[in-house]
Design an enzyme around this catalytic site. Structure first.
Site, mmCIF file in Angstrom:
data_model
loop_
_atom_site.group_PDB
_atom_site.id
_atom_site.type_symbol
_atom_site.label_atom_id
_atom_site.label_comp_id
_atom_site.label_asym_id
_atom_site.label_seq_id
_atom_site.Cartn_x
_atom_site.Cartn_y
_atom_site.Cartn_z
ATOM 1 N N ARG A 45 35.962 40.727 38.973
ATOM 2 C CA ARG A 45 36.091 39.405 39.893
ATOM 3 C C ARG A 45 36.084 39.599 41.200
ATOM 4 O O ARG A 45 35.554 38.396 41.501
ATOM 5 C CB ARG A 45 36.960 38.757 38.922
ATOM 6 C CG ARG A 45 36.923 38.766 37.739
ATOM 7 C CD ARG A 45 38.475 37.467 36.675
ATOM 8 N NE ARG A 45 37.473 37.331 35.360
ATOM 9 C CZ ARG A 45 38.303 36.942 34.616
ATOM 10 N NH1 ARG A 45 39.441 36.748 34.902
ATOM 11 N NH2 ARG A 45 37.810 35.923 33.329
ATOM 12 N N GLY A 82 35.925 38.766 27.823
ATOM 13 C CA GLY A 82 36.192 40.502 28.594
ATOM 14 C C GLY A 82 35.791 41.276 27.331
ATOM 15 O O GLY A 82 35.209 42.759 28.268
#
Ligand code: AMP
Length: 499
Positions: free
Chosen positions: A69, A456
């Site tokens: 991220r 995820g």
């Protein structure tokens, strides 16, 4: 497929045809391509630019375990630096206040350090400052390398001799010392212990063109998640321009993703946000076909809107793996043993199968799975057809036949969307199915498909198998990707200015 299993399938098909009442089709409308302004559409030179990033990364013992991220946000940050903006970065990290409440209720210890963005600051200082060309300003006492131990968020350990001398000279108390540390620019990045307040304002005032200030975790204030107007206004007062680059948080209407836009003249998308929206919009609105979606994970309930949306969108094939497949199996009368299931979702699962049938969508479920005996989980792993499951068994991953079937279903695909693991991915060897599917998606991408992977576990599988550069787009959003695919409007996107 052997004769017995073929017969079983025929029985279920007849069951479906005879007993099902046609269900009404899902009414959700699909999100149109959002023509939002981006950071490149406005002038940010010399302006105070507040970039809402998603730095909600896994951190263990102060070390970042997965930087996907952060790396994702770098193009926007670098662009803003090159343009000479004064950059304010803000993010959430975990759910500090909710976790504190839970810990207090249970009388468990609560570790506040876990929710600080200081490790991210350390990370940014190490990887980012040496790479760019802007020289440290005159406030910098040290180069980033020389101060790598300096501001570690744990008092004055690791102070350089030069700074130690200054501290001794001034005879500072600990809070003054903390302030001094926090005000240093290492290269061009510094950190604020809070995200609002006078000290933060002062730090913003001190910023020069091309310098970056990382604010502390937004969610340390309850007002963030409450989308409190006053708090949003305080955040807005820090900047001239608002940029949302936090796709992973765009499905939340919080003060930093929604409220703030009401108080800033320019609210635009960052480059990562733009990339995410472009890929997902294309897949939903104008997919090159065949279009294959793969869904996995534990909960059907979370994914029903996505499944409905994908079926309405006439995805060509829908592959369902992971524990969520058991809800479909149980609904159809199979014995699934002690495998994870959501009984309440069984009627919905049947409805969805019917809907797929009506829309001409091929819904493909596993045919075999890896199971363990619930009384001897360590020694009993075997792969069996779904039909052979008895009540003592737990299914934890898809089997080899299913991998083959899913692989074949993917062959020739031109668009692939994947969210959710095929099994209990965190526990080896039950990651095998997920890794095999990751490889299959990479192979089909190499043959010309556009692949989008979100969530995820599926992203971890891609990373673990070193396939990240073999996927067209790895989405940084889990929940946001699902909501987008479900055709929901993302508040953090809706709040941005149109072109
Ligand atoms: P979700 O949050 O719904 O995407 O689910 C992700 C979780 O599903 C992961 O933690 C996986 O371990 C879990 N999972 C997937 N398949 C299975 C399975 N067959 N049995 C138990 N857990 C599973």
């Amino acid at each position: 497929m052997d004769k017995k299993r073929l017969e079983n399938r025929m029985v279920f098909l007849v069951f479906l045809l005879v007993f099902f009442i046609p269900v009404k089709s899902c009414k959700k409308s699909f999100q149109r391509f959002m023509n939002k302004k981006t950071i490149k559409d406005i002038d940010i030179k010399g302006k105070r630019v507040f970039i809402r990033v998603d730095f909600n990364v896994p951190i263990k013992n102060g070390k970042i375990e997965d930087d996907t991220r952060i790396q994702g946000a770098m193009s926007t940050i670098k662009y803003a630096i090159e343009e000479g903006a004064k950059i304010i970065l803000a993010s959430h990290l975990g759910r500090p206040l909710k976790d504190k409440e839970k810990a207090e209720e249970k009388g468990m210890p609560y570790d506040a350090n876990k929710y600080s963005l200081k490790p991210v600051y350390e990370y940014l200082r190490q990887i980012f400052v040496p790479e760019n060309s802007i020289k440290p300003n005159e406030k910098n006492l040290e180069t980033p390398e020389a101060t790598s131990e300096f501001d570690n968020g744990h008092g004055n350990s690791g102070l350089t001799p030069q700074l130690q001398k200054r501290v001794d000279m001034l005879q500072m108390n600990s809070s003054e010392l903390e302030d001094l540390i926090q005000n240093q620019m290492h290269g061009q990045i510094c950190f604020a212990n809070d995200c609002v307040g006078d000290k933060v304002k002062q730090k913003v005032e001190n910023l020069k063109k091309g310098e970056v200030l990382l604010l502390e975790n937004l969610r340390l204030h309850a007002e963030e998640e409450a989308n409190d107007k006053g708090f949003a206004k305080q955040l807005a007062e820090l900047c001239d321009v608002y940029v949302n680059d936090a796709f992973g948080a765009a499905h939340r209407a919080h003060a930093s993703t929604d409220g703030i836009t009401k108080f800033v003249n320019d609210s635009v998308a960052g480059l990562l946000m733009e990339k995410e929206l472009n890929f997902l919009s294309k897949a939903l609105n104008d997919p090159e076909r065949p279009f294959v979606a793969i869904l996995g994970g534990a909960k059907v309930s979370d994914k029903i809107p996505v499944i409905e949306s994908l079926i309405e969108r006439k995805v060509d094939k829908l592959l369902i793996g992971g524990a969520m497949a058991y809800t479909f199996f149980k609904a159809k009368g199979y014995t699934i043993g002690k495998s994870l299931v959501e009984d309440a979702m069984m009627p919905k699962a049947l409805e969805v199968e019917q809907m797929a049938h009506e829309h001409g969508v091929e819904l493909i479920l596993p045919t075999d799975h890896q199971v363990v005996d619930s009384y001897d989980p360590l020694n009993s792993r075997k792969t069996i057809p779904i039909e052979f499951t008895n009540k003592g068994l737990v299914g934890l991953d898809i089997g080899i036949e299913t991998i083959q079937i899913f692989r074949q279903a993917l062959e020739g695909a031109k668009t692939i969307v994947w969210n959710g693991p095929m099994g209990m991915f965190e526990e080896k060897p039950f990651d095998e199915g997920t890794i095999a599917i990751a490889n299959a998606v990479a192979d089909v991408t190499a043959a010309g498909a556009t692949s989008i992977v979100g969530g995820g576990d599926s992203v971890s599988a891609i990373n673990q198998a070193n396939l990240d550069d073999k996927i067209s787009h790895i989405s940084t959003g889990g929940g946001a990707t699902l909501e987008f695919l479900a055709g929901e409007e993302l508040p953090g996107v809706a709040a941005l200015d149109d072109k």
